[in-house]
Design a protein around this motif. Structure first.
Motif, short mmCIF file in Angstrom:
data_model
loop_
_atom_site.label_atom_id
_atom_site.label_comp_id
_atom_site.label_asym_id
_atom_site.label_seq_id
_atom_site.Cartn_x
_atom_site.Cartn_y
_atom_site.Cartn_z
N GLY B 53 0.78 -1.23 0.00
CA GLY B 53 0.00 0.00 0.00
C GLY B 53 0.80 1.28 0.00
N THR B 54 2.14 1.17 0.02
CA THR B 54 2.98 2.38 0.02
C THR B 54 3.82 2.45 -1.24
N THR B 55 4.07 3.66 -1.72
CA THR B 55 5.00 3.87 -2.82
C THR B 55 5.71 5.20 -2.60
N ALA B 56 6.89 5.35 -3.20
CA ALA B 56 7.65 6.59 -3.08
C ALA B 56 8.46 6.79 -4.35
N LYS B 57 8.76 8.05 -4.65
CA LYS B 57 9.51 8.38 -5.86
C LYS B 57 10.99 8.16 -5.64
N VAL B 66 3.35 3.58 -10.20
CA VAL B 66 3.52 2.27 -9.58
C VAL B 66 2.36 2.01 -8.63
N SER B 67 2.16 0.72 -8.34
CA SER B 67 1.19 0.35 -7.33
C SER B 67 1.66 -0.90 -6.61
N ARG B 68 1.33 -0.98 -5.32
CA ARG B 68 1.71 -2.14 -4.48
C ARG B 68 0.46 -2.52 -3.68
N LEU B 69 -0.48 -3.11 -4.38
CA LEU B 69 -1.74 -3.49 -3.74
C LEU B 69 -1.58 -4.76 -2.92
N LYS B 70 -0.68 -5.63 -3.34
CA LYS B 70 -0.39 -6.85 -2.61
C LYS B 70 1.09 -6.85 -2.26
N GLN B 72 3.32 -9.06 -2.36
CA GLN B 72 4.21 -9.80 -3.23
C GLN B 72 4.35 -9.20 -4.63
N ASN B 73 3.52 -8.22 -4.97
CA ASN B 73 3.54 -7.68 -6.33
C ASN B 73 3.83 -6.18 -6.33
N PHE B 74 4.59 -5.76 -7.35
CA PHE B 74 4.91 -4.34 -7.51
C PHE B 74 4.80 -4.04 -9.00
#
Lengths: 114, 112
Positions: B53-57, B66-70, B72-74
């Motif tokens: 649920g977190t992302t950064a530049k 980008v997205s990190r909904l799970k 294990q996945n990016f």
């Protein structure tokens, strides 16, 4: 911000000769330092990591690196080159502005002459 | 244990097209990263994530999302591809801060 400088984009040595790949970092505080290797058409894999436990760090495949604070250097060496060592080598340092990140040098391509 | 996998391995796009690159890791790592590799420039960080649920530049985020909904996945998205985005893209994951990063095999993207 931290930076990493690798001297020499391409190094060529004869099989059996000493390998020396140079890396200098800019930081006032000893960081975590890494050497990664990339074989053709593959991702990077870790060779070794410096974490302040010892200034001489041994890695895989006979490589080692020495941390010298006074010279801000972390050069990679191997006493006797093998044909299978031909690859690209990257020096990297932890970014203290964000400890989650690593900053990579531009890489040194190592060629081995028969 | 597959480690870090990337899909697809190769892709050719036309300028203006969109696509998504998938990175998956099965090591339960918290941290994930997207890099691009260009000749003579080493690896440059595009975006990263320190948890689900977190992302950064990173260093070169423009033109990418980008997205990190799970955990294990990016996912790395290009909304409108440009020739300057022709590169090899690597995903990596790490179990802890300042930890060793484990890399995927890369995706070679060409934008015409």
């Amino acid at each position: 911000a931290q930076s990493v400088t690798q001297l020499g984009s391409h190094v060529s040595v004869s099989e059996g000769a000493l390998v020396l790949l140079r890396c200098n970092y800019s930081s006032s505080v000893p960081p975590y330092l890494f050497w990664y290797v990339q074989y053709p058409n593959q991702g990077l894999q870790l060779l070794l990591k410096y974490t302040s436990a010892a200034t001489l760090v041994k890695g895989i495949n006979g490589f080692e690196a020495e941390f010298k604070k006074s010279e801000t250097s972390f050069h990679l060496t191997k006493p006797s080159a093998h044909m299978s060592d031909a690859a690209e080598y990257f020096c990297a340092v932890t970014d203290y502005s964000s400890a989650s990140k690593i900053i990579f040098g531009s890489g040194t391509r190592l060629s081995i002459r028969p | 244990n597959a480690g870090v996998t990337q899909t697809p391995k190769f892709r050719v796009l036309k300028t203006g097209q969109s696509m998504t690159l998938l990175c998956a890791q099965d090591m339960n790592h918290e941290y994930m990263y997207w890099y691009r590799q260009d000749p003579g420039m080493g690896l440059r960080l595009i975006h990263y994530s320190v948890g689900e649920g977190t992302t950064a530049k990173g260093e070169v985020p423009d033109g990418y999302n980008v997205s990190r909904l799970k955990k294990q996945n990016f996912l790395l998205g290009l909304e409108s591809a440009a020739p300057s985005q022709t590169s090899v893209y690597f995903c990596a994951s790490s179990p802890v801060r300042q930890g060793i990063q484990f890399f995927g095999p890369g995706t070679r993207l060409t934008v015409l």
